[in-house]
Design a protein around this motif. Structure first.
Motif, PDB file in Angstrom:
ATOM      1  N   SER A   1     -25.199   3.500  47.286  1.00 43.12           N
ATOM      2  CA  SER A   1     -26.322   3.624  48.213  1.00 43.12           C
ATOM      3  C   SER A   1     -26.631   2.275  48.869  1.00 43.12           C
ATOM      4  CB  SER A   1     -27.567   4.112  47.470  1.00 43.12           C
ATOM      5  OG  SER A   1     -27.273   5.300  46.778  1.00 43.12           O
TER       6      SER A   1
ATOM      7  N   TYR B   1     -23.072   8.752  33.108  1.00 44.65           N
ATOM      8  CA  TYR B   1     -23.072   9.228  34.497  1.00 44.65           C
ATOM      9  C   TYR B   1     -21.749   8.881  35.180  1.00 44.65           C
ATOM     10  CZ  TYR B   1     -24.486   8.949  39.470  1.00 44.65           C
ATOM     11  OH  TYR B   1     -24.562   9.062  40.835  1.00 44.65           O
TER      12      TYR B   1
ATOM     13  N   SER C   1     -31.372  -1.644  42.811  1.00 40.30           N
ATOM     14  CA  SER C   1     -31.975  -1.720  44.150  1.00 40.30           C
ATOM     15  C   SER C   1     -33.428  -1.259  44.106  1.00 40.30           C
ATOM     16  CB  SER C   1     -31.185  -0.855  45.129  1.00 40.30           C
ATOM     17  OG  SER C   1     -29.866  -1.310  45.209  1.00 40.30           O
ATOM     18  N   SER C   2     -33.710  -0.207  43.310  1.00 42.73           N
ATOM     19  CA  SER C   2     -35.091   0.306  43.318  1.00 42.73           C
ATOM     20  C   SER C   2     -36.055  -0.682  42.663  1.00 42.73           C
ATOM     21  CB  SER C   2     -35.182   1.683  42.684  1.00 42.73           C
ATOM     22  OG  SER C   2     -34.642   1.676  41.407  1.00 42.73           O
TER      23      SER C   2
HETATM   24  N1  COA Z   1     -25.480  -4.241  40.453  1.00 43.40           N
HETATM   25  C1  COA Z   1     -26.716  -3.896  40.782  1.00 43.40           C
HETATM   26  N2  COA Z   1     -27.135  -2.622  40.879  1.00 43.40           N
HETATM   27  C2  COA Z   1     -26.244  -1.653  40.664  1.00 43.40           C
HETATM   28  C3  COA Z   1     -24.915  -1.933  40.321  1.00 43.40           C
HETATM   29  C4  COA Z   1     -24.552  -3.305  40.215  1.00 43.40           C
HETATM   30  N3  COA Z   1     -23.334  -3.684  39.880  1.00 43.40           N
HETATM   31  N4  COA Z   1     -24.267  -0.781  40.145  1.00 43.40           N
HETATM   32  C5  COA Z   1     -25.142   0.210  40.372  1.00 43.40           C
HETATM   33  N5  COA Z   1     -26.338  -0.316  40.685  1.00 43.40           N
HETATM   34  C6  COA Z   1     -27.596   0.423  40.947  1.00 43.40           C
HETATM   35  C7  COA Z   1     -27.860   0.659  42.389  1.00 43.40           C
HETATM   36  O1  COA Z   1     -28.569  -0.431  42.956  1.00 43.40           O
HETATM   37  C8  COA Z   1     -28.699   1.897  42.355  1.00 43.40           C
HETATM   38  O2  COA Z   1     -29.999   1.561  41.998  1.00 43.40           O
HETATM   39  P1  COA Z   1     -31.254   2.483  42.321  1.00 43.40           P
HETATM   40  O3  COA Z   1     -30.934   3.864  41.840  1.00 43.40           O
HETATM   41  O4  COA Z   1     -32.302   1.807  41.578  1.00 43.40           O
HETATM   42  O5  COA Z   1     -31.446   2.418  43.808  1.00 43.40           O
HETATM   43  C9  COA Z   1     -28.129   2.694  41.190  1.00 43.40           C
HETATM   44  O6  COA Z   1     -27.496   1.733  40.370  1.00 43.40           O
HETATM   45  C10 COA Z   1     -27.195   3.756  41.637  1.00 43.40           C
HETATM   46  O7  COA Z   1     -26.027   3.136  42.119  1.00 43.40           O
HETATM   47  P2  COA Z   1     -25.126   3.538  43.337  1.00 43.40           P
HETATM   48  O8  COA Z   1     -23.901   2.738  43.169  1.00 43.40           O
HETATM   49  O9  COA Z   1     -25.828   3.378  44.632  1.00 43.40           O
HETATM   50  O10 COA Z   1     -24.783   4.984  43.012  1.00 43.40           O
HETATM   51  P3  COA Z   1     -25.325   6.318  43.556  1.00 43.40           P
HETATM   52  O11 COA Z   1     -25.501   7.133  42.339  1.00 43.40           O
HETATM   53  O12 COA Z   1     -26.462   6.194  44.478  1.00 43.40           O
HETATM   54  O13 COA Z   1     -24.096   6.802  44.445  1.00 43.40           O
HETATM   55  C11 COA Z   1     -21.854   7.664  44.806  1.00 43.40           C
HETATM   56  C12 COA Z   1     -22.851   7.043  43.864  1.00 43.40           C
HETATM   57  C13 COA Z   1     -22.058   7.262  46.253  1.00 43.40           C
HETATM   58  C14 COA Z   1     -20.512   7.166  44.377  1.00 43.40           C
HETATM   59  C15 COA Z   1     -21.931   9.199  44.623  1.00 43.40           C
HETATM   60  O14 COA Z   1     -23.256   9.634  44.803  1.00 43.40           O
HETATM   61  C16 COA Z   1     -21.022   9.941  45.568  1.00 43.40           C
HETATM   62  O15 COA Z   1     -19.833   9.897  45.447  1.00 43.40           O
HETATM   63  N6  COA Z   1     -21.602  10.686  46.533  1.00 43.40           N
HETATM   64  C17 COA Z   1     -20.841  11.445  47.516  1.00 43.40           C
HETATM   65  C18 COA Z   1     -20.821  12.944  47.196  1.00 43.40           C
HETATM   66  C19 COA Z   1     -19.786  13.267  46.165  1.00 43.40           C
HETATM   67  O16 COA Z   1     -18.598  13.045  46.320  1.00 43.40           O
HETATM   68  N7  COA Z   1     -20.242  13.855  45.054  1.00 43.40           N
HETATM   69  C20 COA Z   1     -19.402  14.223  43.942  1.00 43.40           C
HETATM   70  C21 COA Z   1     -19.374  13.127  42.925  1.00 43.40           C
HETATM   71  S1  COA Z   1     -18.596  13.672  41.449  1.00 43.40           S
END
Ligand code: COA
Length: 160
Positions: A10, A98, A129-130
């Motif tokens: 995200s 997850y 990020s949050s």
């Molecule tokens: N350092 C700091 N923060 C980190 C981090 C790192 N190394 N790794 C993860 N985070 C945090 C992010 O800041 C975010 O924080 P928040 O929830 O407080 O805002 C949280 O962890 C989630 O991380 P993010 O990497 O943004 O993952 P996500 O869960 O939002 O998105 C995707 C993950 C995009 C890979 C997934 O949603 C996706 O593939 N979506 C497309 C649809 C799809 O294919 N779905 C099927 C999947 S099986």
């Protein structure tokens, strides 16, 4: 053979924790695309364009990194980009369940695509990020957790 990797997330906004993962990935793979998810179900704090711009500026020191955005299924996007690898960062055991589930689901959907985990630097293990957004929302500031460009954007967004 050159290996292209996608680092999806995200990035709302990108933090130093993300940058650490991207830098390490860029040392391993020939090309890394940091890809910002366009999530129609979730209103972000920053627009996709703002997130991409912050990511682009924060990662401009790394030659083999590009920034892009995507919607729909991640594996479709990875295939479209002709990449073979998905990068994910692991901060703590709590991320694992997850991430494990997502990696297995993606493997089920696209067995040719590998998920590659990179463990964060312990100094960023608590960063999200949050939490960064919340600190700025309530008038606080944090040093060393986000790049300067993101720091300025957060101040502009929440404290002006
Ligand atoms: N350092 C700091 N923060 C980190 C981090 C790192 N190394 N790794 C993860 N985070 C945090 C992010 O800041 C975010 O924080 P928040 O929830 O407080 O805002 C949280 O962890 C989630 O991380 P993010 O990497 O943004 O993952 P996500 O869960 O939002 O998105 C995707 C993950 C995009 C890979 C997934 O949603 C996706 O593939 N979506 C497309 C649809 C799809 O294919 N779905 C099927 C999947 S099986």
């Amino acid at each position: 053979m050159k290996i292209k990797a996608i680092y999806p997330g995200s990035f709302d906004p990108i933090t130093n924790g993300h940058i650490y993962i991207a830098e390490r990935a860029a040392k391993i793979f020939d090309e890394v695309i940091v890809s910002v998810l366009i999530n129609e179900r979730k209103n972000g704090a920053f627009t996709i364009e703002e997130r991409c711009e912050m990511a682009r500026k924060s990662l401009s020191h790394i030659k083999n990194i590009k920034v892009d955005s995507f919607n729909g299924l991640l594996i479709d996007y990875v295939r479209q980009k002709k990449a073979g690898v998905i990068i994910r960062g692991l901060r703590a055991m709590s991320d694992f369940e997850y991430e494990f589930q997502m990696a297995l689901m993606n493997r089920q959907l696209a067995p040719e695509i590998e998920t590659f985990f990179i463990v964060t630097d312990p100094k960023y293990s608590y960063v999200s990020s949050s939490s960064v957004r919340e600190i700025f929302h309530f008038g606080g500031t944090v040093n060393g957790i986000v790049p300067d460009i993101v720091f300025e954007k957060l101040k502009e967004r929440y404290q002006n």
